[in-house]
Scaffold this active site. Structure first.
Site, PDB file in Angstrom:
ATOM      1  N   ASP A 270       0.882  -1.165   0.000  1.00 44.22           N
ATOM      2  CA  ASP A 270       0.000   0.000   0.000  1.00 44.22           C
ATOM      3  C   ASP A 270       0.921   1.215   0.000  1.00 44.22           C
ATOM      4  O   ASP A 270       1.447   1.593   1.049  1.00 44.22           O
ATOM      5  CB  ASP A 270      -0.895  -0.018   1.242  1.00 44.22           C
ATOM      6  CG  ASP A 270      -1.883   1.145   1.248  1.00 44.22           C
ATOM      7  OD1 ASP A 270      -2.296   1.584   0.157  1.00 44.22           O
ATOM      8  OD2 ASP A 270      -2.226   1.624   2.346  1.00 44.22           O
TER       9      ASP A 270
ATOM     10  N   GLU B 158      -1.059  -1.100  -4.982  1.00 44.99           N
ATOM     11  CA  GLU B 158      -2.310  -0.377  -5.229  1.00 44.99           C
ATOM     12  C   GLU B 158      -2.105   0.606  -6.378  1.00 44.99           C
ATOM     13  O   GLU B 158      -1.112   1.330  -6.419  1.00 44.99           O
ATOM     14  CB  GLU B 158      -2.771   0.366  -3.975  1.00 44.99           C
ATOM     15  CG  GLU B 158      -4.156   0.954  -4.135  1.00 44.99           C
ATOM     16  CD  GLU B 158      -4.683   1.584  -2.859  1.00 44.99           C
ATOM     17  OE1 GLU B 158      -4.928   0.850  -1.888  1.00 44.99           O
ATOM     18  OE2 GLU B 158      -4.843   2.814  -2.847  1.00 44.99           O
TER      19      GLU B 158
ATOM     20  N   ASP C 262      -2.988   1.102   6.789  1.00 45.05           N
ATOM     21  CA  ASP C 262      -2.060   0.781   5.697  1.00 45.05           C
ATOM     22  C   ASP C 262      -1.600  -0.676   5.765  1.00 45.05           C
ATOM     23  O   ASP C 262      -1.336  -1.302   4.738  1.00 45.05           O
ATOM     24  CB  ASP C 262      -0.840   1.702   5.759  1.00 45.05           C
ATOM     25  CG  ASP C 262      -1.247   3.140   6.001  1.00 45.05           C
ATOM     26  OD1 ASP C 262      -1.311   3.893   5.035  1.00 45.05           O
ATOM     27  OD2 ASP C 262      -1.543   3.483   7.167  1.00 45.05           O
TER      28      ASP C 262
END
Lengths: 175, 175
Positions: free
Chosen positions: A7, A68, A141
């Site tokens: 992330d 991501e 996260d």
């Protein structure tokens, strides 16, 4: 298969490693959040993120790295740092010959919760349940990185099966 | 001092190396544009850019690396790739202990042409003149990378003098 999810972020960069296969139990191998102080030199912050991701890729030797997908429209204030961190993750994987994939936040939410508009708490709840963790991973996260890895194990494999089917179909047509 | 300028981009990434000092003649040492095909795997494109920047930093051993500052507002379609390439340049320099600096496009235009709103043709004309080049550098990314390096030689040194003066002043207060 083992998947390392990232992330991406400059202040907090989540890293999660999950072992699993579709229809079988998932196992969390590792979770961590790399942090760099907002006041520090940008080059040194990016270097710390790069070194941290490289160390995790070295240590856990994943079959795939999934990051991501960053959209410029998302959050104008942080998008530059997020994009930079995502680029570093892609390079850390690619220079070791590891496959990289990108998934959007809504793809991840849909894979994990059944809804592409689920909130962060719902994603964290499902990650905790799917990995049978004793406590909810924090911060968000960390949970997001694990969610990315789970999404890829499920979706990635499904896509690979589709790819394989397409290859077989194309081969059948030619024969 | 020797400065390596990077005009970050994924399809075209400009690299320019200039030797010089304020009030003295500038010399172009190197100019190049790294290119990656838009259809290729994103991880491999970023890796090619990273390797290209690292090779230039190794070969020319600059005193400073200067990168164009990316604004999320600039061009939503390309900002993610631009930010990723800029992050790679910052890491390539920082991991070798080389100072990195960021300048905005308007700072560069103002330094080179006297106007922060000058167009690309005007910047290229001044870069050609200041470096006494036999022909205009093309594409624009090549000229922009050289303009960044020139801007840093002029501005950076002025800023360094201010820094040094501030340090001396602070030291004077303490003594």
């Amino acid at each position: 298969m083992r998947v390392l999810g990232v992330d991406p972020g400059l202040t907090r960069c989540g890293i999660g490693v999950v072992d699993g296969a579709p229809g079988r139990a998932l196992t969390m191998v590792h979770v961590d959040v790399l942090r760099t102080p907002p006041g520090d030199d940008l080059g040194l912050r990016l270097l710390a993120i790069f070194d941290g991701i490289e160390a995790a890729v070295e240590r856990f030797a994943p079959d795939a790295v999934v990051v991501e997908r960053v959209f410029a429209q998302q959050n104008l204030r942080t998008v530059t740092g997020t994009a930079q961190a995502s680029g570093l993750a892609l390079v850390a994987a690619s220079r070791r010959g590891i496959r990289v994939a990108l998934h959007t936040p809504s793809e991840v939410k849909a894979a994990i919760t059944g809804s592409g508009t689920a909130d962060k708490a719902q994603v964290t709840t499902m990650v905790t349940r799917l990995l049978k963790l004793p406590a909810r991973p924090t911060p968000a996260d960390a949970a997001d990185a694990l969610a990315l890895a789970i999404c890829h194990i499920w979706r990635g494999t499904a896509l690979n099966r589709l790819d394989a089917a397409a290859v077989r179909a194309a081969a059948g047509v030619r024969r």
